[in-house]
Motif scaffolding. Structure first.
Motif, short mmCIF file in Angstrom:
data_model
loop_
_atom_site.label_atom_id
_atom_site.label_comp_id
_atom_site.label_asym_id
_atom_site.label_seq_id
_atom_site.Cartn_x
_atom_site.Cartn_y
_atom_site.Cartn_z
N ARG A 99 0.83 -1.21 0.00
CA ARG A 99 0.00 0.00 0.00
C ARG A 99 0.86 1.25 0.00
O ARG A 99 0.51 2.25 -0.66
N ALA A 100 1.96 1.22 0.73
CA ALA A 100 2.87 2.37 0.73
C ALA A 100 3.45 2.59 -0.66
O ALA A 100 3.58 3.73 -1.12
N ALA A 101 3.81 1.50 -1.33
CA ALA A 101 4.34 1.61 -2.68
C ALA A 101 3.30 2.18 -3.64
O ALA A 101 3.59 3.06 -4.45
N ALA A 102 2.06 1.69 -3.53
CA ALA A 102 1.00 2.18 -4.41
C ALA A 102 0.77 3.67 -4.22
O ALA A 102 0.63 4.43 -5.20
N SER A 103 0.75 4.12 -2.99
CA SER A 103 0.54 5.55 -2.71
C SER A 103 1.67 6.38 -3.28
O SER A 103 1.44 7.44 -3.91
N ALA A 104 2.91 5.93 -3.08
CA ALA A 104 4.07 6.68 -3.59
C ALA A 104 4.08 6.71 -5.11
O ALA A 104 4.37 7.75 -5.72
N LEU A 105 3.76 5.60 -5.74
CA LEU A 105 3.74 5.53 -7.19
C LEU A 105 2.71 6.48 -7.80
O LEU A 105 2.89 6.97 -8.91
N CYS A 106 1.67 6.72 -7.04
CA CYS A 106 0.57 7.57 -7.54
C CYS A 106 0.68 9.01 -7.04
O CYS A 106 -0.29 9.78 -7.13
N GLY A 107 1.85 9.38 -6.51
CA GLY A 107 2.07 10.75 -6.09
C GLY A 107 1.37 11.15 -4.81
O GLY A 107 1.15 12.33 -4.56
N LYS A 108 1.02 10.15 -3.99
CA LYS A 108 0.34 10.41 -2.71
C LYS A 108 1.11 9.72 -1.58
O LYS A 108 0.57 8.86 -0.89
#
Length: 426
Positions: free
Chosen positions: A310-319
């Protein structure tokens, strides 16, 4: 983010499947490819040693998500595909079948593999047909096929998976022997009191627990199957099935060959980013700095895999949202649900709340008066409070913590505060 960007995820376990769907939910606009080396869709692994192994869970129930969920998230799942090389300069990966797949961002969720049993008598190039490991659905099916009334199962390793397997095998009426080289079971992951409790439970259930015993060699039949394990003491333990649960190795070799930072695992930060800004990683193959314990750790844990994904997904999406989750784990054996929070290594005191004889208690681990971990047996409400105590780094009076007439809620801080770290305590 642009629609022509490609997120390529290698590894279709808990971390990879979560990251694929979470990235789409967080706003990733481009293509998402999910590569898995097994022939089926991502599935749950924890039940393999528990509910699935003894027949309480079906194959269909193991799926993390139905195929329609990946279709709805526009995730292209590539099953039965094996990664062989990461080309960072070319932003592409090479697969064993010759395919080359490009990426804008790459996520490595490659998990780990069982440590191979090496013993005199065993041929490194030919695994005996009755020697098994437990990591995949195929492994679980092979073990289950041999479990029946009176079958002699020998489990090497007294960790959680080995004990879960022993509990499941007893449901079939198998004769189970667990061999642990250390003086007690669960020696690397829990305190002496909890280990003693589980040893008593397994012995009561008919499991032969042999601790402090090392295996010296294997005896084989003419067809190559293991017939017995011979211990350093000279004791010979006959076996129809042998399962080696002697640890896991993180799959880091391809990341290392590509030049990524490795330190016991693929090194990631709180956003699951590796030493390459275009490559992320999550799950059992990673290692990170724990702010709570102020040291480098690698966790084999489904909750950790999900939080990192989830942390990776947020970072990848600029959040970007940093992952500072407190480690937690669980184990089901017989009618006991063990829930663990934190890391107990280095504790200098253990306080029991409740009586182990009742099969409902919680063990708190303290370092210089601060709660650093807890193991709860059939105490789910106490476990939830223990998670908050560990996260907050609460300093407590040990005897009072064990007094059940005093609510655990009264031990929580009145207002949020920065948690103490283990380093600050020393």
């Amino acid at each position: 983010m642009r629609e022509n960007e490609i997120l390529l995820i290698v590894g279709a376990g808990h971390a990879g499947a979560e990251l694929a769907v979470a990235a789409r939910q967080q706003g990733w606009l481009g293509r998402i490819d999910l590569i898995g080396d097994e022939a089926m869709l991502p599935y749950q692994r924890p039940p393999l040693s528990k509910a699935y192994l003894h027949g309480a869970a079906s194959f269909e129930s193991l799926a993390l998500r139905p195929a329609s969920a990946y279709e709805a998230a526009r995730v292209q799942v590539h099953s039965d595909a094996q990664l062989v090389q990461i080309d960072r300069a070319g932003h592409r990966v090479h697969l064993q079948d010759g395919r080359v797949m490009p990426y804008t961002k790459l996520a490595l969720c490659m998990g780990g593999r069982p440590r191979t049993l090496v013993l005199p008598g065993l041929d490194a190039g030919a695994k005996p047909r009755n020697l098994h490991y437990l990591r995949t659905l195929t492994d679980a099916d092979a073990i289950r096929a041999g479990l029946k009334e009176g079958a002699r199962l020998v489990v090497l390793g007294g960790g959680y998976v080995g004990l879960e397997l022993a509990a499941s095998a007893r449901k079939f009426g198998a004769e189970v022997t667990v061999i642990e080289a250390l003086p007690r079971v669960l020696a690397r992951v829990t305190g002496a009191q909890v280990a003693a409790f589980y040893e008593a439970v397994h012995r009561e259930a008919g499991v032969q627990l042999r601790t402090g015993l090392s295996v010296e060699r294997a005896e084989l039949a003419d067809d190559g199957a293991i017939t017995a394990l011979v211990c350093a003491s000279g004791e010979r333990i006959a076996a129809d099935i042998v399962v080696a649960g002697i640890g896991m190795l993180p799959n880091v070799e391809l990341a290392q060959a590509a030049g990524l930072a490795i330190d016991g695992g693929i090194v990631v930060d709180a956003f699951s980013q590796t030493s390459d800004p275009d490559i992320f990683a999550a799950g059992d193959c990673t290692a990170h700095h724990s702010a709570l314990y102020n040291r480098h750790i690698r966790l084999e844990s489904v909750p950790n895999a999900l939080e990192q994904a989830r942390a990776a997904a947020s970072a990848l999406c600029g959040k970007p949202k940093p992952n500072h989750a407190v480690p937690w784990f669980w184990s089901d054996q017989y009618d006991l649900k063990l829930q663990m929070v934190g890391l107990s290594q280095g504790h200098d005191a253990c306080v029991l709340r409740g009586d182990p004889a009742s099969r409902r208690f919680i063990a708190f681990y303290l370092k210089e008066g601060v709660v650093i971990a807890a193991d709860a047996v059939n105490r789910p409400a106490d476990f939830m409070l223990a998670k908050r105590l560990v996260a907050a780094g609460v300093r407590v009076d040990g005897p009072a913590l064990g007094d059940e007439s005093v609510s655990l809620k009264d031990r929580l801080p009145a207002s949020p505060a920065a948690p103490a770290t283990v380093a600050q305590l020393g």
